[in-house]
Design an enzyme around this catalytic site. Structure first.
Site, PDB file in Angstrom:
ATOM      1  N   HIS A   1     -26.282 -53.680 -15.981  1.00  0.00           N
ATOM      2  CA  HIS A   1     -27.655 -52.854 -16.044  1.00  0.00           C
ATOM      3  C   HIS A   1     -27.980 -53.436 -17.624  1.00  0.00           C
ATOM      4  CE1 HIS A   1     -26.656 -50.573 -12.628  1.00  0.00           C
ATOM      5  NE2 HIS A   1     -27.875 -50.274 -12.546  1.00  0.00           N
TER       6      HIS A   1
ATOM      7  N   SER B   1     -32.298 -47.551 -11.201  1.00  0.00           N
ATOM      8  CA  SER B   1     -31.635 -47.447 -12.272  1.00  0.00           C
ATOM      9  C   SER B   1     -32.377 -48.278 -13.264  1.00  0.00           C
ATOM     10  CB  SER B   1     -30.146 -47.773 -12.204  1.00  0.00           C
ATOM     11  OG  SER B   1     -30.060 -48.946 -11.430  1.00  0.00           O
TER      12      SER B   1
END
Length: 273
Positions: free
Chosen positions: A255, A48
């Site tokens: 993230h 990711s």
């Protein structure tokens, strides 16, 4: 002995010509480098952090892989126009997923490969879930468990991935990107995890990066360390390039934001590529 005026003039002229030729040579070298970059087939593998989760603007065709046009691979490709660009990084990917699902685009003509992998193998998501929802002692125990996995099992898994990449793309320059530290210690956060938990998570990220960098170096690959690029932009910094817990979109938690991709990952990858 002093040079005569004519000799001095000729010497100066020769120096000027030499510098001009050197400059031309540098320009030609730079131009050749640009031409090589344009002729290079680029394949972006990984998890990711490479697909761009957290950056938004996801390609609807990428489904749950959540590949973003704001991720560093897409940004680099847009700026350098490689002869081909295969973006196959996928949210949630582990080393086994790279081996079974992502290596198809690699071939003898591939000139550049990027990837970030290993965080999911080490249980990144479970570590953060444990630390956010459970006690400090449970958090520290889970972090320690992840560190042991990085020491005992992850290196062998990385070797399998790196060996497979080299076998399928023998001439490629391979850049392995690491992970940032998540927290600025003694920063602006007044709630949430304890400083001890934040420090342990940062240390685990460093531990993972060290293990990954060693395996990459042993395979002749380049390791891109992003910790410096994210310094001053961690969670609790007041200028974060990382999402904290995002209850509306939990998958984006921890993230990089779009700024983290363009300001953190992209420069590191560009320098290494």
């Amino acid at each position: 002995m002093r040079l005569s005026r004519i000799t001095a003039y000729m010497f100066s002229l020769l120096l000027a010509v030499a510098f001009a030729l050197t400059g031309a040579g540098v320009a030609q070298a730079d131009q050749s480098s640009d031409q090589r970059a344009a002729a290079t087939g680029y394949v972006a593998l990984g998890d990711s952090y490479s697909s761009g989760v957290g950056a938004g603007n996801y390609d609807s065709g990428s489904g749950d892989c959540k590949r973003s046009t704001r991720a560093y691979p897409a940004l680099w490709a847009a700026a350098h126009s490689p002869s081909s660009f295969n973006f196959v990084a996928c949210s949630g990917a582990r080393t086994g997923d790279v081996l079974s699902k992502q290596l198809g685009p690699l071939n003898s003509g591939t000139g550049l490969v990027s990837l970030s992998i290993g965080g999911n193998d080490a249980g990144f998501s479970d570590v953060m879930t444990t630390c956010v929802l459970q006690s400090e002692s449970n958090c520290l125990a889970r972090v320690d468990e992840a560190r042991k996995y990085v020491d005992s099992t992850l290196p062998g898994n990385l070797d399998k991935v790196y060996d497979a990449i080299r076998a399928k793309a023998p001439s490629a320059r391979v850049v392995v990107l690491g992970y940032p530290r998540f927290y600025k210690l003694n920063g602006s956060c007044t709630t949430g995890l304890s400083e001890r938990e934040r420090s342990a998570i940062n240390s685990a990220a460093d531990h993972l990066n060290s293990a990954t960098a060693k395996r990459a170096a042993d395979h002749g690959f380049t390791f891109g360390d992003v910790t410096g690029a994210f310094t001053g932009h961690e969670i609790c910094s007041g200028s974060a390039w990382l999402h904290s817990v995002n209850w509306l979109n939990i998958g984006e938690s921890y993230h990089p934001t779009a700024a983290g991709q363009s300001g953190g990952y992209l420069p590191v990858f560009t320098s290494a590529a």
